[in-house]
Design a protein around this motif. Structure first.
Motif: not given
Length: 113
Positions: A38, A62, A64, A100-101, A103
């Motif tokens: 990040e 999502c 994100s 980042i996440h 989905s």
């Protein structure tokens, strides 16, 4: 030699370009730079035309945010057969972003960018 986080003194030449040149000159054959964390900042080749965080769309599925995963440097053009005329491709940098996440997409087109 200029370190990645070091400031460059005043000059008429674009500071980002001078920093780019100095860092890339240490390994002139590099074509990829991996980040994957990040708030990573790519090695910009110019000070202008940088995308802002609001220019990068979030995942439609999502919501994100996306982070910088990989940077393809313009030296890659030396390794692919693109030609040297006005019609050939050219770039200063190509940024590959990832979520980042992770989905679970309902349709692949919803998360592609």
């Amino acid at each position: 030699q200029i370190k990645e986080d070091e400031e460059i003194e005043d000059t008429d030449v674009d500071k980002a370009f001078l920093k780019f040149q100095s860092i890339v000159s240490k390994e002139p054959e590099q074509v990829l730079r991996y980040y994957g964390w990040e708030n990573a900042e790519p090695l910009w080749y110019q000070s202008e035309h940088k995308p802002k965080s609001q220019d990068i769309p979030k995942c439609l599925y999502c919501g994100s945010e996306r982070i910088l995963e990989l940077q393809i440097l313009p030296q890659m053009l030396n390794y692919i057969d693109v030609g040297f005329d006005v019609e050939s491709i050219d770039w200063g940098t190509v940024l590959v972003l990832s979520l980042i996440h992770i989905s679970e997409p309902t349709r692949q087109a919803e998360i592609s960018y």
